[in-house]
Motif scaffolding. Structure first.
Motif, PDB file in Angstrom:
ATOM      1  N   VAL A  76      -3.744  -3.113 -30.021  1.00  0.00           N
ATOM      2  CA  VAL A  76      -3.723  -4.163 -28.998  1.00  0.00           C
ATOM      3  C   VAL A  76      -4.892  -5.118 -29.221  1.00  0.00           C
ATOM      4  O   VAL A  76      -4.767  -6.338 -29.080  1.00  0.00           O
ATOM      5  CB  VAL A  76      -3.751  -3.546 -27.588  1.00  0.00           C
ATOM      6  CG1 VAL A  76      -3.856  -4.634 -26.524  1.00  0.00           C
ATOM      7  CG2 VAL A  76      -2.492  -2.701 -27.350  1.00  0.00           C
ATOM      8  N   ALA A  77      -6.041  -4.575 -29.593  1.00  0.00           N
ATOM      9  CA  ALA A  77      -7.191  -5.424 -29.926  1.00  0.00           C
ATOM     10  C   ALA A  77      -6.904  -6.260 -31.171  1.00  0.00           C
ATOM     11  O   ALA A  77      -7.340  -7.421 -31.271  1.00  0.00           O
ATOM     12  CB  ALA A  77      -8.433  -4.559 -30.145  1.00  0.00           C
ATOM     13  N   ALA A  78      -6.161  -5.685 -32.128  1.00  0.00           N
ATOM     14  CA  ALA A  78      -5.803  -6.429 -33.337  1.00  0.00           C
ATOM     15  C   ALA A  78      -4.911  -7.617 -32.993  1.00  0.00           C
ATOM     16  O   ALA A  78      -4.994  -8.669 -33.638  1.00  0.00           O
ATOM     17  CB  ALA A  78      -5.094  -5.506 -34.327  1.00  0.00           C
ATOM     18  N   LEU A  79      -4.074  -7.455 -31.977  1.00  0.00           N
ATOM     19  CA  LEU A  79      -3.235  -8.572 -31.539  1.00  0.00           C
ATOM     20  C   LEU A  79      -4.108  -9.722 -31.041  1.00  0.00           C
ATOM     21  O   LEU A  79      -3.846 -10.882 -31.356  1.00  0.00           O
ATOM     22  CB  LEU A  79      -2.277  -8.118 -30.441  1.00  0.00           C
ATOM     23  CG  LEU A  79      -1.460  -9.225 -29.775  1.00  0.00           C
ATOM     24  CD1 LEU A  79      -0.532  -9.895 -30.790  1.00  0.00           C
ATOM     25  CD2 LEU A  79      -0.655  -8.682 -28.590  1.00  0.00           C
ATOM     26  N   ALA A  80      -5.136  -9.404 -30.283  1.00  0.00           N
ATOM     27  CA  ALA A  80      -6.037 -10.456 -29.790  1.00  0.00           C
ATOM     28  C   ALA A  80      -6.691 -11.197 -30.944  1.00  0.00           C
ATOM     29  O   ALA A  80      -6.810 -12.434 -30.927  1.00  0.00           O
ATOM     30  CB  ALA A  80      -7.098  -9.843 -28.877  1.00  0.00           C
ATOM     31  N   ARG A  81      -7.119 -10.461 -31.969  1.00  0.00           N
ATOM     32  CA  ARG A  81      -7.757 -11.111 -33.124  1.00  0.00           C
ATOM     33  C   ARG A  81      -6.762 -11.988 -33.872  1.00  0.00           C
ATOM     34  O   ARG A  81      -7.111 -13.085 -34.341  1.00  0.00           O
ATOM     35  CB  ARG A  81      -8.347 -10.046 -34.055  1.00  0.00           C
ATOM     36  CG  ARG A  81      -9.541  -9.299 -33.454  1.00  0.00           C
ATOM     37  CD  ARG A  81     -10.271  -8.502 -34.514  1.00  0.00           C
ATOM     38  NE  ARG A  81      -9.438  -7.452 -35.096  1.00  0.00           N
ATOM     39  CZ  ARG A  81      -9.324  -6.229 -34.610  1.00  0.00           C
ATOM     40  NH1 ARG A  81      -9.976  -5.889 -33.505  1.00  0.00           N
ATOM     41  NH2 ARG A  81      -8.565  -5.323 -35.210  1.00  0.00           N
ATOM     42  N   LEU A  82      -5.528 -11.526 -34.001  1.00  0.00           N
ATOM     43  CA  LEU A  82      -4.513 -12.323 -34.685  1.00  0.00           C
ATOM     44  C   LEU A  82      -4.239 -13.620 -33.931  1.00  0.00           C
ATOM     45  O   LEU A  82      -4.156 -14.698 -34.532  1.00  0.00           O
ATOM     46  CB  LEU A  82      -3.215 -11.521 -34.822  1.00  0.00           C
ATOM     47  CG  LEU A  82      -1.991 -12.324 -35.297  1.00  0.00           C
ATOM     48  CD1 LEU A  82      -2.216 -12.866 -36.701  1.00  0.00           C
ATOM     49  CD2 LEU A  82      -0.732 -11.466 -35.249  1.00  0.00           C
ATOM     50  N   ILE A  83      -4.094 -13.528 -32.621  1.00  0.00           N
ATOM     51  CA  ILE A  83      -3.836 -14.723 -31.819  1.00  0.00           C
ATOM     52  C   ILE A  83      -4.971 -15.724 -31.988  1.00  0.00           C
ATOM     53  O   ILE A  83      -4.744 -16.933 -32.120  1.00  0.00           O
ATOM     54  CB  ILE A  83      -3.633 -14.337 -30.344  1.00  0.00           C
ATOM     55  CG1 ILE A  83      -2.317 -13.545 -30.185  1.00  0.00           C
ATOM     56  CG2 ILE A  83      -3.618 -15.567 -29.446  1.00  0.00           C
ATOM     57  CD1 ILE A  83      -2.141 -12.915 -28.820  1.00  0.00           C
ATOM     58  N   ALA A  84      -6.194 -15.228 -32.007  1.00  0.00           N
ATOM     59  CA  ALA A  84      -7.350 -16.105 -32.208  1.00  0.00           C
ATOM     60  C   ALA A  84      -7.306 -16.756 -33.586  1.00  0.00           C
ATOM     61  O   ALA A  84      -7.598 -17.956 -33.735  1.00  0.00           O
ATOM     62  CB  ALA A  84      -8.644 -15.312 -32.038  1.00  0.00           C
TER      63      ALA A  84
END
Length: 395
Positions: free
Chosen positions: A242-250
Motif C-alpha cells: 500500500v505504501a508502494a502505491l503511494a510512491r508510484l502515484i507520486a
C-alpha cells in the motif's frame, strides 16, 4: 458551489432533443452520472434516461421517430437508443421485488421517487427534466453534492445487502467526490466486506480498476486495508505494498504520467511473477493486462541503469511500468521511437562466416554492445562487427 446544468455540454446534444421529442418530455428524465457531473462542471460522456414508458412503448415510439434501438437489457427494462452523438440507455422506472446481493428481481413502477429509492447513493438519484433541466431530488442529493458527501440512500446495510458491489462503488465514489467520510457507510462496508466473496470476479476487477484509475486512490486503498475490506478482494496487498502505491502515484504525478490502474495494481502486489499470475487469473484480467502485471512483477533495482536499453528489450510501455514502480526516471520513453538494429545476418555471411549458429551468436554480441553504447549508427556498427569477428578463433 454547484453549476447550472444549462451550462453543461451534453444537454444541448441534438440527439437528446430528438429522443425527448420521440418519447415525450413529460415521460422521461435524464438521471445519474451525467446530471451529477454536469452540476459539478465535470464533462460527461454517457447520458442515462429514466422513463414512465414500458420498453415496448419506447421501442415503438423510437421506431416512429426513425431512431434505432437495441434491446440491451430489456429484461430489466433497458433499451439502448442509438443516436449520432452517442447511445443512451432508456430504462423504465423500477422497484426491487427481491434481491440476493448479486442480482435483483424488479417490477416496473410509475413513480419517480420509487425509482430513485432503489438507486445506491443520493448523488446518483438526481433527475433532470429534458426541457427545463429542473432537478428532482428525493433524498438530499444536492446538499450531499455541495458538501462532498457520499451517502447511501436509506440504510447503508440494507443497500449493501441488496447488491454487495455497492461496497466497492462506495469507495470509488467517495474517492472521487467525497470530502468528509460518512461513518455509517464506512462501518457498514467494513462489517459486510465478507459478502464481496459472492460476487463475480469480473465485477470486482472492474470496480477495483476503476478505483485505481482515479487521480489519488491511495488514502482510500489504505483505509480499505485498515478496515479489512481490501483483504477480501486482494489479500496480497500488505502495508508495504500500500505504501508502494503511494510512491508510484507520486512518481506518476512528478513525471507527468497519467494514472494507470494495471500499473497501480502491480504496486499493490509483491514483485513476484507467480503472485501476479495468480491475481490475474483470480480477477480474470485480459491477456494484455496479465502480460503487463507479470512483467511489472519481474522488475528489479537494476532496471533503471539504462532506461532505453530496457525499453528496447521490453517495449516502452512495459519499461515505463517497471521504472515508475522502482521510482526511476521514465520521462521521454512514451515518445521514444525504438531504433531498429541495423545489422543483418547477410552482412556477417559476406564476411566469410558460414550461415548458422555462428551468425546468430555474432548478431547477438554486436546487438548487445550496440544497445549498451546507446544505439550508434553508421561506422560504429561496422567497427563493432569487426571487433567481434576478431575475437573468433582463427582456422
Amino acid at each position: 458551489m454547484l453549476r447550472d446544468l444549462a451550462g453543461a455540454e451534453w444537454p444541448r446534444r441534438a440527439g437528446l432533443a430528438a429522443l425527448a421529442a420521440a418519447l415525450g418530455a413529460e415521460n422521461i428524465r435524464w438521471v445519474g452520472g451525467a446530471v451529477r457531473d454536469g452540476l459539478l462542471g465535470v464533462a460527461a460522456h454517457d447520458v442515462d434516461c429514466a422513463t414512465t414508458l414500458r420498453p415496448e412503448d419506447v421501442i415503438a415510439a423510437c421506431k416512429r421517430a426513425g431512431l434505432r434501438t437495441a434491446p440491451t437489457g430489456i429484461e430489466h427494462g433497458t433499451v439502448t437508443v442509438i443516436l449520432k452523438d452517442g447511445p443512451v440507455e432508456v430504462t423504465t422506472l423500477r422497484r426491487d421485488v427481491a434481491t440476493d446481493g448479486r442480482r435483483a428481481t424488479i417490477a416496473f413502477a410509475s413513480d419517480w421517487s420509487e425509482d430513485a429509492a432503489r438507486r445506491d447513493f443520493t448523488i446518483n438519484a438526481l433527475y433532470a427534466h429534458p426541457e427545463t433541466l429542473a432537478i428532482a431530488d428525493y433524498f438530499g442529493g444536492l446538499d450531499d453534492l455541495r458538501e462532498g458527501r457520499v451517502r447511501f440512500i436509506g440504510d447503508a446495510r440494507q443497500r449493501i445487502a441488496e447488491d454487495h458491489l455497492r461496497i466497492l462503488r462506495y469507495y470509488r465514489f467517495q474517492t472521487r467526490f467525497g470530502a468528509a467520510l460518512d461513518e455509517a457507510a464506512e462501518t457498514a462496508c467494513a462489517d459486510l466486506a465478507h459478502t464481496l466473496k459472492g460476487l463475480s470476479r469480473e465485477r470486482i476487477a472492474a470496480e477495483l480498476l476503476a478505483l485505481l484509475a482515479l487521480p489519488d486512490p491511495h488514502p482510500t486503498i489504505a483505509r480499505m486495508r485498515e478496515r479489512g475490506v481490501l483483504g477480501v478482494i486482494l489479500p496480497e496487498a500488505c502495508p508495504a505494498q500500500v505504501a508502494a502505491l503511494a510512491r508510484l502515484i507520486a512518481a506518476e504525478s512528478a513525471q507527468g504520467f497519467a494514472p494507470d490502474p494495471i500499473r497501480r495494481l502491480a504496486a499493490l502486489l509483491p514483485p513476484s511473477p507467480d503472485v501476479a499470475e495468480t491475481v490475474a487469473a483470480r480477477l480474470r484480467l485480459s491477456k494484455a493486462q496479465r502480460t503487463r502485471l507479470v512483467n511489472a512483477a519481474e522488475r528489479t533495482a537494476h532496471d533503471s541503469a539504462n532506461a532505453k536499453a530496457l525499453a528496447y528489450r521490453l517495449t516502452p510501455p512495459l519499461a515505463i511500468d517497471r521504472l515508475l514502480l522502482e521510482g526511476a526516471d521514465a520521462r521521454g520513453l512514451d515518445r521514444w521511437a525504438v531504433p531498429q538494429f541495423p545489422l543483418k545476418g547477410g552482412a556477417i555471411v559476406a564476411r566469410g562466416v558460414t550461415a548458422g549458429p555462428s551468425v546468430a551468436r555474432l548478431l547477438q554480441a554486436v546487438e548487445a554492445r550496440w544497445v549498451g553504447e546507446g544505439f550508434p549508427q553508421g561506422e560504429r556498427i561496422e567497427a563493432l562487427l569487426a571487433e567481434e569477428l576478431a575475437k573468433r578463433p582463427q582456422p
